[in-house]
Scaffold this motif. Sequence first.
Motif, short mmCIF file in Angstrom:
data_model
loop_
_atom_site.label_atom_id
_atom_site.label_comp_id
_atom_site.label_asym_id
_atom_site.label_seq_id
_atom_site.Cartn_x
_atom_site.Cartn_y
_atom_site.Cartn_z
N LEU A 198 59.84 34.26 67.13
CA LEU A 198 58.59 33.84 67.16
C LEU A 198 58.33 32.24 67.47
CD1 LEU A 198 57.22 35.21 63.52
CD2 LEU A 198 56.61 36.28 65.95
N GLY A 199 57.09 32.10 68.07
CA GLY A 199 56.91 30.68 68.41
C GLY A 199 55.34 30.41 67.93
N ALA A 200 55.01 29.11 68.05
CA ALA A 200 53.65 28.84 67.69
C ALA A 200 53.41 27.58 68.41
CB ALA A 200 53.57 28.55 66.07
N VAL A 201 52.19 27.55 68.84
CA VAL A 201 51.65 26.48 69.65
C VAL A 201 50.23 25.84 68.88
CG1 VAL A 201 51.00 25.37 71.87
CG2 VAL A 201 52.74 27.27 71.59
N VAL A 202 50.18 24.74 68.77
CA VAL A 202 48.89 23.87 68.36
C VAL A 202 48.61 22.90 68.90
CG1 VAL A 202 47.77 22.90 66.12
CG2 VAL A 202 49.26 24.87 65.77
N MET A 203 47.45 22.77 69.65
CA MET A 203 46.75 21.57 70.37
C MET A 203 45.63 21.36 69.78
SD MET A 203 47.87 23.01 74.21
CE MET A 203 47.88 21.16 74.90
N ALA A 204 45.21 19.83 69.70
CA ALA A 204 43.93 19.71 69.11
C ALA A 204 43.37 18.27 69.66
CB ALA A 204 43.84 19.59 67.41
N ASN A 205 41.92 18.22 69.93
CA ASN A 205 41.40 17.03 70.40
C ASN A 205 41.12 16.04 69.38
OD1 ASN A 205 40.07 19.29 72.69
ND2 ASN A 205 41.41 17.62 73.28
N VAL A 206 42.04 15.43 68.56
CA VAL A 206 42.07 14.41 67.56
C VAL A 206 43.18 13.31 67.85
CG1 VAL A 206 40.92 16.26 65.86
CG2 VAL A 206 43.52 15.71 66.17
N THR A 207 42.81 12.24 67.38
CA THR A 207 43.75 10.99 67.42
C THR A 207 44.65 11.10 66.13
OG1 THR A 207 42.62 9.66 68.74
CG2 THR A 207 44.26 8.52 67.51
N ALA A 208 44.07 11.34 65.03
CA ALA A 208 44.61 11.46 63.54
C ALA A 208 43.84 12.35 62.83
CB ALA A 208 44.63 9.96 63.00
N GLY A 209 44.46 12.47 61.51
CA GLY A 209 43.68 13.34 60.35
C GLY A 209 44.09 14.96 60.64
N LEU A 210 44.94 15.31 61.48
CA LEU A 210 45.17 16.88 61.45
C LEU A 210 46.82 16.84 61.82
CD1 LEU A 210 44.78 19.83 61.63
CD2 LEU A 210 44.66 19.32 64.33
N SER A 211 47.45 17.55 60.87
CA SER A 211 49.07 17.72 60.98
C SER A 211 49.17 19.01 61.82
CB SER A 211 49.55 17.74 59.51
OG SER A 211 51.14 18.01 59.92
N ALA A 212 49.24 18.74 63.05
CA ALA A 212 49.70 20.05 64.07
C ALA A 212 50.96 20.58 63.81
CB ALA A 212 49.51 19.38 65.60
N GLY A 213 52.08 19.66 63.24
CA GLY A 213 53.26 20.43 62.85
C GLY A 213 53.18 21.32 61.77
N ALA A 214 52.42 20.86 60.66
CA ALA A 214 52.36 21.71 59.52
C ALA A 214 51.56 22.91 59.74
CB ALA A 214 51.47 20.86 58.40
N LEU A 215 50.57 22.75 60.67
CA LEU A 215 49.75 23.98 61.04
C LEU A 215 50.40 24.93 61.79
CD1 LEU A 215 47.06 25.33 61.12
CD2 LEU A 215 46.21 24.25 62.93
N ALA A 216 51.34 24.54 62.61
CA ALA A 216 52.13 25.34 63.58
C ALA A 216 53.05 26.15 62.54
CB ALA A 216 52.78 24.66 64.63
N ALA A 217 53.74 25.26 61.71
CA ALA A 217 54.72 25.76 60.81
C ALA A 217 54.07 27.17 59.86
CB ALA A 217 55.45 24.99 59.88
N ASP A 218 52.73 26.68 59.36
CA ASP A 218 52.13 27.62 58.53
C ASP A 218 52.05 28.96 59.24
OD1 ASP A 218 52.05 25.98 56.58
OD2 ASP A 218 50.33 25.46 56.77
N LEU A 219 51.24 28.99 60.63
CA LEU A 219 51.32 30.19 61.54
C LEU A 219 52.53 30.96 61.74
CD1 LEU A 219 49.10 28.29 64.33
CD2 LEU A 219 48.37 29.98 62.46
N LEU A 220 53.61 30.33 61.89
CA LEU A 220 54.95 30.96 62.11
C LEU A 220 55.08 31.53 60.68
CD1 LEU A 220 57.40 28.56 63.93
CD2 LEU A 220 56.56 30.75 64.93
N GLN A 221 54.95 31.16 59.76
CA GLN A 221 55.65 31.62 58.28
C GLN A 221 54.60 32.73 58.08
OE1 GLN A 221 55.61 29.14 54.94
NE2 GLN A 221 55.94 30.61 53.54
N THR A 222 53.35 32.47 58.43
CA THR A 222 52.41 33.87 58.19
C THR A 222 52.72 34.98 58.81
OG1 THR A 222 50.46 32.26 57.42
CG2 THR A 222 50.08 34.37 58.12
N VAL A 223 52.69 34.73 60.11
CA VAL A 223 53.16 35.75 61.23
C VAL A 223 54.57 36.55 60.57
CG1 VAL A 223 53.80 36.63 63.50
CG2 VAL A 223 51.72 34.97 62.97
N ALA A 224 55.64 35.74 60.36
CA ALA A 224 56.77 36.29 60.20
C ALA A 224 56.76 37.16 58.75
CB ALA A 224 58.02 35.27 59.84
N GLU A 225 55.83 36.69 57.84
CA GLU A 225 55.78 37.65 56.57
C GLU A 225 54.93 38.82 56.61
OE1 GLU A 225 54.63 34.74 53.86
OE2 GLU A 225 56.52 33.69 53.48
#
Length: 272
Positions: A107-134
Amino acid sequence: MHPWADVLLAEPAVDTGLMAPAGQLWSTTTDLARFAAFLIDGDDRVLHPDTVAQMRDPTSPPEATDWHIGYGLGMQLLRRDGRLLAGHTGSMPGFVATVWVSPDDALGAVVMANVTAGLSAGALAADLLQTVAEREPRIPAPWRPLPSIDPQLLDLAGPWYRGPAPYVLRPQGDGFMELAAMSGGNGTRLRPTGDGDWEGLNGYFAGERLRVHRDADGTVSHLDLGTFVFTRQPYDPTTPVPGGVDPAGWQAGSTLDQGGVGDDGGRPGVDG
């Protein structure tokens, strides 16, 4: 986006000059998804899958306790809930992105967002991977026969024993071999070295040489993997098992109850 009002502010595209390789690569979710697939399976036109796998090996010193963040060769590593994720985060003014892959789950996950700060794209991508895997179990790849195989590999295929512990050696379609323990133990993937030997690529035997020993008639007698001797039958008395084999052979019932430090049929005094 303004934090307290529904208005936008355009971020200028920054030219970072000599620092461009550290973040000035503009891409799309589709291309990054293709890149994620490459980080899982490799591509012989670019890098062999085993080379990509080596890039996921931790190269920076881990934390003294259980580590959860590290670096491989050009990849960030993240351990989360028993999974080893590899990929990288990225950011430029106005943009954040992350690619995480879980090779064990394919599995792979890609997260992109138009923000400078305030969003943890790394945590969101990891959450997506875990959700799909489970919630979406992996579908096994369909079985396909190998188009051809070296007859000498068939001589090596099948069961082997390190002392009494059973292993199985299986040739792979890419010319490599897989050594797996059948009842718990250390295994490894093996690549040919070109001189008749094999090299362990992962796990306990990573970097170790497997040497094939043959009798005078060319029959394979035993394997030596970093001083661990593998035989076709448990404790073959005709092979150089470390410590030797009791000449009385196998007996019905135990008459001995002795332990020796480091004497497990492997490296005496090293891994006992």
